[in-house]
Design a protein around this motif. Sequence first.
Motif, PDB file in Angstrom:
ATOM      1  N   ALA A 171     130.796 -52.817  20.282  1.00 32.95           N
ATOM      2  CA  ALA A 171     131.889 -53.670  20.742  1.00 32.95           C
ATOM      3  C   ALA A 171     131.500 -54.265  22.088  1.00 32.95           C
ATOM      4  O   ALA A 171     130.927 -53.577  22.943  1.00 32.95           O
ATOM      5  N   TYR A 172     131.807 -55.546  22.264  1.00 32.74           N
ATOM      6  CA  TYR A 172     131.557 -56.233  23.521  1.00 32.74           C
ATOM      7  C   TYR A 172     132.866 -56.831  24.001  1.00 32.74           C
ATOM      8  O   TYR A 172     133.553 -57.537  23.260  1.00 32.74           O
ATOM      9  N   PHE A 173     133.205 -56.529  25.233  1.00 28.11           N
ATOM     10  CA  PHE A 173     134.415 -57.051  25.856  1.00 28.11           C
ATOM     11  C   PHE A 173     133.980 -57.918  27.028  1.00 28.11           C
ATOM     12  O   PHE A 173     133.572 -57.401  28.060  1.00 28.11           O
ATOM     13  N   GLY A 174     134.034 -59.222  26.835  1.00 27.11           N
ATOM     14  CA  GLY A 174     133.579 -60.135  27.867  1.00 27.11           C
ATOM     15  C   GLY A 174     134.719 -60.892  28.505  1.00 27.11           C
ATOM     16  O   GLY A 174     135.863 -60.836  28.041  1.00 27.11           O
ATOM     17  N   PRO A 175     134.418 -61.641  29.570  1.00 28.29           N
ATOM     18  CA  PRO A 175     135.473 -62.387  30.238  1.00 28.29           C
ATOM     19  C   PRO A 175     135.996 -63.557  29.406  1.00 28.29           C
ATOM     20  O   PRO A 175     137.156 -63.933  29.533  1.00 28.29           O
ATOM     21  N   PRO A 197     128.148 -60.242  32.902  1.00 29.18           N
ATOM     22  CA  PRO A 197     129.535 -60.320  32.445  1.00 29.18           C
ATOM     23  C   PRO A 197     129.806 -59.373  31.283  1.00 29.18           C
ATOM     24  O   PRO A 197     129.007 -59.239  30.369  1.00 29.18           O
ATOM     25  N   GLY A 198     130.942 -58.712  31.328  1.00 30.55           N
ATOM     26  CA  GLY A 198     131.411 -57.922  30.199  1.00 30.55           C
ATOM     27  C   GLY A 198     130.948 -56.486  30.179  1.00 30.55           C
ATOM     28  O   GLY A 198     130.182 -56.028  31.019  1.00 30.55           O
ATOM     29  N   VAL A 199     131.450 -55.791  29.146  1.00 25.60           N
ATOM     30  CA  VAL A 199     131.173 -54.371  28.948  1.00 25.60           C
ATOM     31  C   VAL A 199     130.823 -54.142  27.484  1.00 25.60           C
ATOM     32  O   VAL A 199     131.470 -54.679  26.592  1.00 25.60           O
ATOM     33  N   VAL A 200     129.807 -53.321  27.245  1.00 24.51           N
ATOM     34  CA  VAL A 200     129.386 -52.965  25.887  1.00 24.51           C
ATOM     35  C   VAL A 200     129.755 -51.513  25.636  1.00 24.51           C
ATOM     36  O   VAL A 200     129.534 -50.655  26.491  1.00 24.51           O
ATOM     37  N   ARG A 201     130.310 -51.261  24.466  1.00 29.16           N
ATOM     38  CA  ARG A 201     130.626 -49.894  24.046  1.00 29.16           C
ATOM     39  C   ARG A 201     130.042 -49.678  22.657  1.00 29.16           C
ATOM     40  O   ARG A 201     130.230 -50.512  21.763  1.00 29.16           O
ATOM     41  N   VAL A 202     129.367 -48.548  22.480  1.00 30.79           N
ATOM     42  CA  VAL A 202     128.851 -48.152  21.181  1.00 30.79           C
ATOM     43  C   VAL A 202     129.600 -46.898  20.788  1.00 30.79           C
ATOM     44  O   VAL A 202     129.545 -45.887  21.486  1.00 30.79           O
ATOM     45  N   THR A 245     134.637 -64.117  25.828  1.00 28.67           N
ATOM     46  CA  THR A 245     134.495 -63.794  24.405  1.00 28.67           C
ATOM     47  C   THR A 245     134.414 -62.292  24.239  1.00 28.67           C
ATOM     48  O   THR A 245     134.341 -61.547  25.207  1.00 28.67           O
ATOM     49  N   GLY A 246     134.370 -61.879  23.011  1.00 25.58           N
ATOM     50  CA  GLY A 246     134.227 -60.469  22.710  1.00 25.58           C
ATOM     51  C   GLY A 246     134.298 -60.266  21.217  1.00 25.58           C
ATOM     52  O   GLY A 246     134.477 -61.214  20.448  1.00 25.58           O
ATOM     53  N   GLY A 247     134.130 -59.041  20.813  1.00 31.83           N
ATOM     54  CA  GLY A 247     134.200 -58.728  19.403  1.00 31.83           C
ATOM     55  C   GLY A 247     133.499 -57.417  19.114  1.00 31.83           C
ATOM     56  O   GLY A 247     133.057 -56.719  20.023  1.00 31.83           O
ATOM     57  N   ALA A 248     133.391 -57.125  17.827  1.00 32.99           N
ATOM     58  CA  ALA A 248     132.759 -55.892  17.390  1.00 32.99           C
ATOM     59  C   ALA A 248     131.968 -56.157  16.123  1.00 32.99           C
ATOM     60  O   ALA A 248     132.328 -57.022  15.329  1.00 32.99           O
ATOM     61  N   VAL A 249     130.892 -55.388  15.961  1.00 28.17           N
ATOM     62  CA  VAL A 249     130.051 -55.478  14.773  1.00 28.17           C
ATOM     63  C   VAL A 249     129.821 -54.068  14.264  1.00 28.17           C
ATOM     64  O   VAL A 249     129.428 -53.177  15.034  1.00 28.17           O
ATOM     65  N   ALA A 250     130.063 -53.867  12.974  1.00 26.72           N
ATOM     66  CA  ALA A 250     129.759 -52.580  12.348  1.00 26.72           C
ATOM     67  C   ALA A 250     128.257 -52.520  12.089  1.00 26.72           C
ATOM     68  O   ALA A 250     127.682 -53.454  11.528  1.00 26.72           O
ATOM     69  N   LEU A 251     127.618 -51.441  12.509  1.00 28.42           N
ATOM     70  CA  LEU A 251     126.165 -51.351  12.389  1.00 28.42           C
ATOM     71  C   LEU A 251     125.697 -51.336  10.936  1.00 28.42           C
ATOM     72  O   LEU A 251     124.616 -51.827  10.627  1.00 28.42           O
ATOM     73  N   THR A 252     126.520 -50.792  10.044  1.00 24.80           N
ATOM     74  CA  THR A 252     126.135 -50.777   8.627  1.00 24.80           C
ATOM     75  C   THR A 252     126.174 -52.172   8.027  1.00 24.80           C
ATOM     76  O   THR A 252     125.536 -52.434   7.020  1.00 24.80           O
ATOM     77  N   GLU A 253     126.937 -53.079   8.637  1.00 23.81           N
ATOM     78  CA  GLU A 253     127.070 -54.442   8.134  1.00 23.81           C
ATOM     79  C   GLU A 253     126.202 -55.447   8.885  1.00 23.81           C
ATOM     80  O   GLU A 253     126.193 -56.628   8.539  1.00 23.81           O
ATOM     81  N   LEU A 254     125.500 -55.001   9.903  1.00 18.47           N
ATOM     82  CA  LEU A 254     124.662 -55.893  10.697  1.00 18.47           C
ATOM     83  C   LEU A 254     123.599 -56.520   9.808  1.00 18.47           C
ATOM     84  O   LEU A 254     122.882 -55.824   9.090  1.00 18.47           O
TER      85      LEU A 254
END
Length: 173
Positions: free
Chosen positions: A81-85, A70-75, A87-96
């Motif tokens: 960023a994850y776009f799922g059926p 399920p879903g699509v991942v974009r870097v 849920t979804g969201g985004a995480v900044a790599l510097t803040e991980l």
Amino acid sequence: MALVRPELRAWAGRWHEALIGAGIGALGLFWALTSFGLLSWIGWGLVALSPVMIIAGVQRGRFRTGSGGPGVVRVDEGQVAYFGPLTGGAVALTELSRLSLDAQSVPPVWVLEQPGQPELAVPLTAEGADALFDVFAALPGIRTDRMLEEMRRASAPHRVVIWEKTREHMRLH
């Protein structure tokens, strides 16, 4: 009509970097042993380079667990960023702050945590999830061999922390 069986095509797609490394090594060995002068030296250089390419390709192949999830991942631009059926969201790599593997989910998911934001759960089988290998490999102090072993095992009764930001990683210089 396909000339290559779908199973073989899927296998070659998973291991294509390692196969390219082996092909470059074979070409380099051919040039090194049958040519003279500059082409022979280039061949020996390719022979020396091919094990690095094969090892990197094997690591990437082990990271790819499948597709069709399920879903699509974009870097993009330092952000996952994850776009799922559902849920979804985004995480900044510097803040991980933490990367975990939750094998109890179906399908198993990467859990990316960022302070002040909800956790981002990304299925291992999501479209584009293989791009996460480069993202995770760039995290300071991560052990990719441990990450790949936990993915292979995928039997822990709880989340397994793969990487966590420490004070050493927060230095300015």
